[in-house]
Enzyme design. Structure first.
Site, PDB file in Angstrom:
ATOM      1  N   HIS A  27     -42.300  -7.973 -88.618  1.00 58.95           N
ATOM      2  CA  HIS A  27     -42.327  -6.571 -89.037  1.00 58.95           C
ATOM      3  C   HIS A  27     -41.937  -6.431 -90.502  1.00 58.95           C
ATOM      4  O   HIS A  27     -41.237  -7.272 -91.054  1.00 58.95           O
ATOM      5  CB  HIS A  27     -41.421  -5.701 -88.159  1.00 58.95           C
ATOM      6  CG  HIS A  27     -39.985  -6.103 -88.142  1.00 58.95           C
ATOM      7  ND1 HIS A  27     -39.516  -7.200 -87.439  1.00 58.95           N
ATOM      8  CD2 HIS A  27     -38.895  -5.549 -88.733  1.00 58.95           C
ATOM      9  CE1 HIS A  27     -38.212  -7.289 -87.592  1.00 58.95           C
ATOM     10  NE2 HIS A  27     -37.812  -6.308 -88.380  1.00 58.95           N
ATOM     11  N   HIS A  62     -40.316  -3.561 -93.160  1.00 58.94           N
ATOM     12  CA  HIS A  62     -39.607  -2.293 -93.323  1.00 58.94           C
ATOM     13  C   HIS A  62     -40.213  -1.544 -94.500  1.00 58.94           C
ATOM     14  O   HIS A  62     -40.394  -2.113 -95.583  1.00 58.94           O
ATOM     15  CB  HIS A  62     -38.119  -2.522 -93.618  1.00 58.94           C
ATOM     16  CG  HIS A  62     -37.347  -3.053 -92.464  1.00 58.94           C
ATOM     17  ND1 HIS A  62     -36.601  -2.241 -91.644  1.00 58.94           N
ATOM     18  CD2 HIS A  62     -37.208  -4.308 -91.986  1.00 58.94           C
ATOM     19  CE1 HIS A  62     -36.028  -2.982 -90.716  1.00 58.94           C
ATOM     20  NE2 HIS A  62     -36.383  -4.252 -90.898  1.00 58.94           N
TER      21      HIS A  62
END
Length: 136
Positions: A99, A101
């Site tokens: 992932h 941010h």
């Protein structure tokens, strides 16, 4: 899909999330523990451990989604800028699904992403340069 992965469950619509954007390769959603308003996560749909080791087309899709969502956040929130980062490894996080941010930044936010800094001496830089180039 990894049944133990909370992000895989979001992709499979088995776990609630405030999805901002999705396509056939990626999903972007609001972080449920945001640093600031609009703090979002962009993930590949397929379970991957690390953004740095995924195949090139998936990596490209993730960062195209980062660009798309940052543009929408820009329009919605008018931030002063963004911090975009990825962390990996057991020392930096608890979710093993790749992932990125995406953190809108505001003049009065309390976000700190400071790194201790030191001076890089020329001889040390040359040694490091040679070591890295040997692996390219």
């Amino acid at each position: 899909m990894n049944d133990d992965c909370e992000f895989c469950r979001i992709v499979a619509d088995e776990r609630a999330a405030h999805v901002l954007y999705e396509n056939d390769r990626t999903v972007a959603f609001l972080d449920e523990n945001p640093a600031v308003t609009g703090h979002s996560l962009v993930i590949p749909r397929a379970h991957e451990d690390d953004v740095l080791t995924i195949d090139e087309s998936t990596s490209t899709a993730v960062f195209e989604t980062v660009r798309t969502v940052s543009s929408a956040l820009e329009g919605a929130l008018d931030p002063s800028g963004f911090s975009v980062f990825h962390t990996t490894g057991p020392l930096v996080g608890t979710v093993d699904h790749a992932h990125v941010h995406l953190v809108p930044r505001f003049a009065d936010d309390d976000v700190t992403l400071s790194l201790p800094r030191d001076r890089l001496e020329a001889d040390e830089a040359t040694r490091l340069q040679n070591r890295v180039r040997a692996h390219l």
